[in-house]
Design a protein around this motif. Structure first.
Motif, PDB file in Angstrom:
ATOM      1  N   THR A  45       0.724  -1.393   0.012  1.00 48.11           N
ATOM      2  CA  THR A  45      -0.090  -0.038  -0.036  1.00 48.11           C
ATOM      3  C   THR A  45       0.886   1.255  -0.016  1.00 48.11           C
ATOM      4  O   THR A  45       0.460   2.301  -0.638  1.00 48.11           O
ATOM      5  CB  THR A  45      -0.999   0.086   1.182  1.00 48.11           C
ATOM      6  OG1 THR A  45      -1.820  -1.090   1.175  1.00 48.11           O
ATOM      7  CG2 THR A  45      -1.911   1.269   1.183  1.00 48.11           C
ATOM      8  N   GLN A  87      -7.768   0.337   0.123  1.00 49.62           N
ATOM      9  CA  GLN A  87      -7.790  -0.921   1.115  1.00 49.62           C
ATOM     10  C   GLN A  87      -9.060  -0.974   2.087  1.00 49.62           C
ATOM     11  O   GLN A  87      -9.642  -1.646   2.343  1.00 49.62           O
ATOM     12  CB  GLN A  87      -6.705  -1.271   1.735  1.00 49.62           C
ATOM     13  CG  GLN A  87      -6.344  -2.588   2.503  1.00 49.62           C
ATOM     14  CD  GLN A  87      -5.042  -2.954   3.015  1.00 49.62           C
ATOM     15  OE1 GLN A  87      -4.117  -1.934   2.759  1.00 49.62           O
ATOM     16  NE2 GLN A  87      -4.810  -3.920   3.871  1.00 49.62           N
ATOM     17  N   ASP A 173      -6.352  -1.717  -4.551  1.00 49.58           N
ATOM     18  CA  ASP A 173      -5.440  -2.383  -3.189  1.00 49.58           C
ATOM     19  C   ASP A 173      -6.659  -3.246  -2.632  1.00 49.58           C
ATOM     20  O   ASP A 173      -7.644  -2.747  -1.836  1.00 49.58           O
ATOM     21  CB  ASP A 173      -5.370  -1.196  -2.434  1.00 49.58           C
ATOM     22  CG  ASP A 173      -4.448  -1.486  -1.268  1.00 49.58           C
ATOM     23  OD1 ASP A 173      -4.132  -2.547  -1.028  1.00 49.58           O
ATOM     24  OD2 ASP A 173      -3.894  -0.496  -0.650  1.00 49.58           O
ATOM     25  N   GLU A 174      -6.341  -4.430  -2.799  1.00 50.00           N
ATOM     26  CA  GLU A 174      -7.106  -5.583  -2.157  1.00 50.00           C
ATOM     27  C   GLU A 174      -8.869  -5.450  -2.407  1.00 50.00           C
ATOM     28  O   GLU A 174      -9.410  -5.271  -1.468  1.00 50.00           O
ATOM     29  CB  GLU A 174      -6.727  -5.697  -0.595  1.00 50.00           C
ATOM     30  CG  GLU A 174      -5.323  -5.858  -0.338  1.00 50.00           C
ATOM     31  CD  GLU A 174      -5.316  -6.316   0.914  1.00 50.00           C
ATOM     32  OE1 GLU A 174      -5.956  -7.275   1.576  1.00 50.00           O
ATOM     33  OE2 GLU A 174      -4.087  -6.188   1.501  1.00 50.00           O
TER      34      GLU A 174
HETATM   35 MG   LIG Z   1      -1.976  -2.687   2.170  1.00 47.12          MG
END
Ligand SMILES: [Mg+2]
Ligand SMILES: Nc1ncnc2c1ncn2[C@@H]1O[C@H](COP(=O)(O)OP(=O)(O)OP(=O)(O)O)[C@@H](O)[C@H]1O
Length: 247
Positions: A45, A87, A173-174
């Motif tokens: 991240t 995220q 992000d995820e």
């Molecule tokens: Mg992360």
């Protein structure tokens, strides 16, 4: 010769002397589907935050489509075609689904509410938002409050918002974190349908789903690139097995 969509050169980021990015160099070509993997705290991240300009690197360079953006603001980078999801969900829960998309579009266009703008401008943004929501199967929820829709729908909405900006480079992000297998399949489809003129870089822990979407993989470990290359080569690499797969 085509410039890479993203080039990172000797990037270093320290938080109060503690390194989170350690001499990372990467090249991602236009249209590429890159997966970034690595254990918790590996610096995934943090890398995204430097690409977007949310964090200023300690040293090193970031080029977007051949242009050095290291000193540019996040807004200027968005204008060059960079878009991302977070995220942690960053939507406005009190607002409607459609209005969240409109706000996202306005953010990009730097368009605050302005009484001198022709009304058609806002109608156009609304139409664009509706179109995008239909495309991701959220059309029926356009007027629902974001706080009231399901978690999986929020994740889908975030991707829709990022796509509404027609990015040339999209950072996810995820996107699959915390989703049921059914919801994961929906998001996977959505990502797979992103047109090739958008380059996609995705951080993800769910390898089963994410590997199908990836052509190339970067393994980060303690802020360093440990393995980098075509998907199958990275997966087969003993260093990947050791660090990430734990055997
Ligand atoms: Mg992360
Ligand atoms: N704003 C910050 N201030 C201080 N340290 C930070 C900050 N952001 C990240 N870090 C540190 O940098 C390191 C990398 O964190 P990062 O969030 O990039 O990891 P990650 O690979 O995304 O992990 P995860 O898979 O858990 O999301 C960690 O040690 C983290 O504590």
């Amino acid at each position: 010769m085509t410039a890479p969509a993203l080039e990172i050169v000797h990037l270093v980021k320290h938080f109060g002397g503690i390194p989170a990015t350690q001499d990372v160099s990467l090249k991602i070509m236009p249209g590429e589907r890159r997966l970034i993997i690595g254990p918790n705290g590996a610096g995934k991240t943090t890398l995204f935050n430097q690409i977007t300009g949310d964090f200023r690197p300690t040293s090193g360079k970031i080029l977007l489509f051949g242009q050095d953006v290291t000193r540019l603001t996040p807004h200027a980078r968005a204008h060059l075609g960079l878009s991302r999801t977070y995220q942690i969900i960053t939507l406005f829960p009190q607002d409607s689904v459609a209005h969240n998309v409109v706000l996202g579009l306005m953010g990009l266009k730097g368009a605050r509410w302005n009484m001198f703008r022709p009304l058609g401008f806002y109608a156009e943004l609304h139409a664009e938002a509706r179109h995008m929501l239909d495309r991701v199967g959220l059309g029926a929820l356009a007027e629902a409050r974001v706080g009231e829709i399901a978690y999986g729908q929020k994740r889908r909405l975030e991707i829709a918002m990022a796509l509404a900006q027609k990015p040339r480079l999209l950072l996810l992000d995820e996107p699959l974190a915390g989703l049921s297998s059914e919801e994961r399949a929906t998001i996977k489809q959505l990502i797979a349908a992103i047109p090739r003129d958008t380059t996609v870089i995705m951080i993800e822990h769910d390898m089963d789903t994410a590997l199908d979407l990836a052509e190339t993989v970067t393994l980060l470990h303690y802020g360093r690139v440990l393995v980098d290359g075509p998907r199958d080569a990275v997966i087969a690499d003993p260093k990947t097995r050791e660090v990430y797969l734990g055997h």
